[in-house]
Structure formats: C-alpha cells, structure tokens
Write an enzyme that holds these catalytic residues in place. Sequence first.
Site, PDB file in Angstrom:
ATOM      1  N   LYS A   1       7.009 -30.516 -20.734  1.00 52.96           N
ATOM      2  CA  LYS A   1       6.574 -31.919 -20.743  1.00 52.96           C
ATOM      3  C   LYS A   1       7.711 -32.762 -20.181  1.00 52.96           C
ATOM      4  CE  LYS A   1       4.431 -35.591 -23.397  1.00 52.96           C
ATOM      5  NZ  LYS A   1       5.076 -36.598 -22.538  1.00 52.96           N
TER       6      LYS A   1
ATOM      7  N   GLU B   1      10.940 -33.331 -22.608  1.00 49.52           N
ATOM      8  CA  GLU B   1      10.443 -33.866 -23.875  1.00 49.52           C
ATOM      9  C   GLU B   1       9.837 -32.814 -24.787  1.00 49.52           C
ATOM     10  OE1 GLU B   1       9.050 -38.378 -23.702  1.00 49.52           O
ATOM     11  OE2 GLU B   1       7.765 -37.069 -22.536  1.00 49.52           O
TER      12      GLU B   1
ATOM     13  N   HIS C   1       0.846  -1.193   0.000  1.00 51.23           N
ATOM     14  CA  HIS C   1       0.000   0.000   0.000  1.00 51.23           C
ATOM     15  C   HIS C   1       0.887   1.250   0.000  1.00 51.23           C
ATOM     16  CE1 HIS C   1      -3.659   2.163   2.099  1.00 51.23           C
ATOM     17  NE2 HIS C   1      -3.281   2.735   0.968  1.00 51.23           N
TER      18      HIS C   1
END
Length: 912
Positions: free
Chosen positions: A251, A395, A47
Amino acid sequence: MKRTSDRSLAKPLEKYGQKRSFTRTPEPEPAVPAQRRGPLLFIVQKHAARRLHYDFRLELDGVLKSWAIPKGPSLQAGERRLAVEVEDHPYDYASFEGVIPEKNYGAGNVIVWDCGVYSPDEGGEYSFDDRAEAEERLRRELKQGKLSIFLRGIKLKGSFALVRTSTDNQWLLIKHKDRFVGGDDLLAHNTSVLTGDTLDDVAESDNRERLAAMELAPAGPNERLPNELAPMLAEPGQNLESDPRWSFEPKLDGYRIIAFIDGESVYLQSRRGQDYTKLFPEVVAELKAQCIGSMILDGEIVALDADGRPSFNAMQNRAQVKSPKELAEAQRQSPVIYICFDLLHFAGINLRGATYEQRRRYLSQCLLTGPHLQLIHSSDDAEQLHEASLAAGFEGTVAKRKDSVYQAGRRSPHWLKYKSVTTTEFVVGGFTKGKGRRVALGALVLGFWNKDRLQYVGHVGSGFNEASLNDVYRKLTALVSKTNPFSTKPPLNGPATWLEPKLVAEVSFEAWTEEGYLRAPVFLRLRDDIDPESVTNGPTKKKARAKATPKNDIQSVLEQLETKSNRLDLSVSHGTGTTRIKLTNLDREYWPADPEARTPAVTKREYLRYLAGISPYMLPHLRDRPLTLIRMPEGIGGERFFQKHWDQERPEFVDVVTTFSEHVGGAHDYILAHNLPTLLWLGQLGTLEFHVWHSRAQVARDSISKSEDYSSSLEAMQASVLNYPDYLVFDIDPYIYSGLEAKGAEPEYNKKGFAMGKRVAFWINDLLKQMSLRAVVKTSGKTGLHVFVPIERTVTFDEARSICEMVGRHILQQHPRDVTMEWATQKRTGKIFIDYNMNVRGKTLNVAYSPRGVPGAPVSMPLTWEELEAAEPGHFTLRNVLARLEKTGDRWHDVLSAKQSLAKAFGSKGRN
C-alpha cells in the site's frame, strides 16, 4: 472461442499435422482461431527435446510462424542467435505446456518461457493499435526475409531483427540497440511466465490445467480512449492472511494517479479528477516513450526523500511548487516514481472487464519501465509482503481478488487495504523552530533511555492542531535548558532548543529505519502519567546475519535428507523461526561418476548435505557480499548460466542488496547469502558455484567510507563502502598446457602447471612479507590459486588494482621466463599469468569452500602456506573437505578480524 476447421484456412498447418499423432501427444490439433482482435501475440517456449532450445513464435494470419533458437534469445545489442525456421503451429499452441511423450516428434518437456504482444517497428513506426496494418507490414517483411519487430513481453522487451541467411530455413535473431539492451543472465529466468514452473516441474505434473491461448495477451472489446476514469477503491480489511484466491501488493503512500496516453499526448488525472500533468514532467516523459497509440494506467506517484525512501511530506512539497525554477529544484530534491498496479486500456482495447490476474499479466508485458516508471511488486504471500512493505517505508498492504474485474469509481470488497501503525512513548529532549506557524514550534526532538544515556530516535513535527500546539509549546518553554540531554548531537536540519528530559510524548509511526530512527512519526499527545525515566522503547535489534549455523539445525537437515523420496519439503530453522524449502529431483546427478578415478556420482541430495555441513565455515565468507551464481540445474553436463542480478520472487529468508551498475544501467538486486536456508535454496536451484565480490555491504570500524547508498547513482556507488575492498587479490592462472586440450581451449589441470603456479604464489608471498603484509592462499578448485591480502577498507578498488599491478610487475621483472601479465591469451603460453585485474568492483572469484562445476567435485580450499607445498586441487573435494575441517578448522577464520593497514605497510617498506 470459435474455431474453424475449413481445410483452406488450415492448409498452413498441414505440415504440423503430418508430423504428429494427436492420439499420442497432448499438443493441440490444427485449427485456426476466428475473430481475433487486438495486438498480435508472440510466444517463446522453452523446449527440452533431444537438445534444449527455445521456440520463438509470431502470430500472423491466424497461425504461429515458428523458429527454433538453440541458444535462446539475447538482450545483448548486435548478438546474433541462430533461428531455424520450422513448420507453422496453431494459435492454440501458444499456451501449451507439458510433456510430449517419447517416440513422438519433439519429445520432451515444454514451458511458456515468455509471451506478450509485438508490432513491426521499421522506421520507428508501430502498429500495436492496428492489427490489419501490422499484418500487412509483416507479410511484406517476411517475404523480403527481414523483419524488424518490437516485443512487449515479461522477459523480452524492445526492438529485434529477424533476418534470413542464404540458407532458406536459417535466420538470425538480433537485438537492436535500444534502452532495453544489457543483462547477462536473461536465460537464468528459467520458469514459466504462466505458472512459475520449471521444465522439471512440468515433468512431474500429470493433470495440468491449460490457460486459453486467448488469455495470453491483452484482449477485450474495442473502445475509444475514455476522457476520464474514476479509480477503483479498497475497503478496510480486518485480518490479513494468505489466501490462494487473493494477491497482495504494497500500500503506497503517495498520490493516486490515472495516466492517459494518446500517442504523444499524456494526461495525469488525480483521484479527485484534477490535472496533475505539469507537476511531474519526469513521469510524463517516460509515459510518452511507451511506443503505443492508446493506454490507460492506474497507479500511485510516490516521492523519495534524501535517503531514497518514500515520503508523503516530500510528495506534498512537490505538489505545492509553482514556478519552473521551483519545479526544477523539486525534481532534484524530491524525485518521484509512478508505480503502476493496473492496466485499464491498451491499444484500443477495454481491459477493465478482464480479471485482476489477467490485467496483472498484461501490465507486466506492456509497461515499458524506466527510472520514474515502475511496476508494483505483488505476491501470494500476504505475511511476507506485509513485512517487506513496512520495511520499505510503505503504509501497509492491499489485497486483491484474482478473479475481480475493475470497478471504476467504486469502493469494492474485492480490494482490501491493511495499514499497520506502531504507537509508543518517547522522551522529549528538545524542539526546533517552526516556519509559518503562529507558535515557534517546528518539531519535538525525541529519544529513549539506554541505561543512563538518552538516545536520539527522531523528531516529530506533524499531528499538531492549533490547540495542541499552544499547549505543548507552553509546557516546553518551562523546561528550557542550555545542555543537550542526548548522548550525541542529533542530526537535525537546524538549531534546536534543548530541554530537561521530563516530558513524554506519545507518537504513532510506521516502522524503525535501519539507522534506528522513527519512520513517518505523527504526534498524538503528551503523557503526564508516564515517568520519563521508564521510557526505554528503543528499536528492535536487526536479525543476526551469517552466524555459524547451530549444529542441531544442521543435524535436523541431514536427518531429513536421509529420505528415500525424490522430493522433500525440507524444514529449516533460521532467524525468527522455521521455514520450508521445496526440494525436487534429489536423485539427480550433479557430478557424474568418474570410472577412471573410481568416484561415484554426487547427487543433489549429497550436495545439499555438503552445503548444510559446510555452512558454519562458508557463511562467514559469504556475509554481506553481492553473490554471483553459476547455475547448472541439470548438473555439470547440462545447461549452465552465469546469474548476477535477481529480479524474481524469492523466499522471505533470502536477503538482497541493490546496487547501481554502470554496465547494465540502473539499479539491480544481488542475492546475499546470510543463512543456511539461503544456501539450501540456492542448492535446489542448481547453484554449483558461489562467486562473490571482494567488498562487503556493511559499514564497520575498518571502513573509511560510511556510506551505504549503493543504488542511487554511479557516484553514490563509488563513494560507498562497496567500493572499498577487504583484500588485495592475486589470481594465479597457469598457462602450461597438458596437450589434451581442444584447439583454443583453456589449459587443463596438469602437475607441471600447478607446481609452477605454486612457485609463483610463494614468490608473491615472499615479496609481500618484505612489505610487512600477511597473505593467505586457497586453491581455485580448478587449475589455479588465489592469494588474498586482508586489508583495512581504506583504499578503493582502483587503488588496490594499482598496488597489485605494482607487485605483479616486480615479480615479472624478477622472473620474466616464468611469469606473464599479457592480456593476449596466445602470449601466455608456457607461463603463469598473474591477473591483478580481479581488483575491480563487481569482479568475482569463487568463495572459500565453494564447489566447482567440473568432474570430481573439487572445492576451493583455504590452506596454510606449509600445506600448499604438497597440495593438489584434486586433494580437496566435496566428499572429504568436511572431515578435514573437523580436524584442522577454518584456515581463513581470521581474515576479516586480522586486517592490515596499507599505510603502515608502505611506511614500513619505505624505512627498509
């Protein structure tokens, strides 16, 4: 979501309502939510009101109990941060981000800096799974004035105490000592965990779509912990490209595992429903330490090879161990990591109906990571992530719809997988013997022709069936040779049978390693139709780093910065192409005007112009050095913080190096500044000082260590090239006071102090000359000087420190009235302090040509010893350095090429 406006329920919010006019502020009106379930929420909002502070809020009895923390929370054990109790806030305030207009209470910008769930944890007992019990415990502790709580946030994790002082509304927030302590750059993470915006971004956004507060932390229907779950599966994708509706993950090439946590009980379920719990005890141990009653994770366990790269072969070997002795050895040889990408159940709540985007946030909050338990990286940039995924040895890429729910046991088009495999041909130069095969063929030894030399690229032992094995072996035996055809001896695990290089094999592989070897090759077939002498398929060259920026690229940046707009999407050339950097607040004053010195303010725009112009001189000194940032996003008069480690998103043109830290524990990323876009990006972030290590993450001829393993352990770091500095370093600090300093403050610049510092620098240089060592010098940019001795990288930091201490002690003995090496600051008064302890791995000094965050915008300036005679720090500023360099050139242009041998220097000294 239903709200109640019952005045008896809203009574705790009366003070909140009295302080605000809701026709003039976008803050939510007082209301108590109904039917809240699940763990309790905590929130931290940054803030920028009259003074910047952090609002720490805890959900309890339908409202947010709130404290203002001026300095923000800390992860340093035992560090006390003042927390001033303020009025209760409505639950809906938790997701508030925006601008509170001027003349309203708390006027200023607000972002959600962190959010998550919390529980009382006194005595090591947690109540994440029992909301009623948690609130009962918290009411009791709040009344007593001492709360012990455990936070699961994206930035804040672990146990904290909130203790009331003798003053009613003043408390202290204190971090308990646990595995989550450490880190000196917590507040450097200055963006919203909901939007990625900074406080400045909030100010420039008018129509902000607010997230519902109910979505901030895990929420959903209650359920008993399921006994089993089938994983959701991905369909093959066609064309990978970025799309704002999708998120992208690497992957992984390992074993898909669903992990069930039920208190102290952990169960690992394979994709086929098998029990893998006993195979991975190191993962199980970290799952047991999750401090939760019930939890289900989805992820993949990957094994690492000897080089620390993911290896499916190593994974298969781990899965085949049987005896406890074999398992213990496998843990040492093939460590595993459970990389989590989904959270399906938490604290008795079914999360599978939540969107992927929500589950990803909950996972980031709730997962307590460790060496064998990690959160997967995700990105909205498909192309960048795919490239990084392949480079890391994975992969390919998985794309996931952000609005998709988890469909257990189904292959869904909402998850898409993209694999990338490279296929090419190589010359067969030998083979190794196989184990357990009928045919004595283990792997083919492969290479390519580099002019008239056969260069080794790797060996391939997978991809054979019985028929191809027999056929290949028959052809190999006809070409056996006594001579190694490769230009060097290949690094094989066992003996090889050499061949005449007349066969060509086609293989598929994922990528090239940094060493120029094949990653994960698979044999496809022999190619009789290709001439072996035509095979020249070597690895692609690495991108050149830290080269002098072409002048036309610099000119392009300077021309774009001529814009009158306060914002700019800057187009910058680099490496493989062009990138865009979003620049904001270009008119912000980083260095205010100095009326006494009659110097105008330096804006962010002018600073970025300086970084572009200085890049040909500064980048060579930054190259391959872990970088510590001194950031002042609001300018030198605003908040400043020291940032070492970088674990946030970064542009694709920004390189990092991962190092092991004995102080923080574990491995952490440091930024490497290798190109112009990186310099400009760091300037946009408010990096006003660039501090670097005295060693480089780059093996070269002068380095006695050839190891580039900086991250696996402390021992590996100590053996690596990063533990061998490029310089001996003398940091010269005058402790001669001007008389204008505040009590206890460091000395301000004054002519007498700087003149004495120069005299000491000359004494050091004279002594080094007697040792046949050439030293170079630069101003620090403030009150001191830095003397560097470029050396071959043959001594460790400890050895360099000892040498510099010896030199310093000799100077001290000769000039005891003028020089000190005392550590007690009060004992340095009136003298020049020679700091030899800068010769420590991880210690940093500002790099050559770095500005300093003090009035006048001074620059750390390399000089000749003749120039030092008349030099003063104020002579070299951000505004005049470039013109000077155009005339004189870089005084430190040869500090890395003109290395000196310490062995010869000390030998020479001994003969005198």
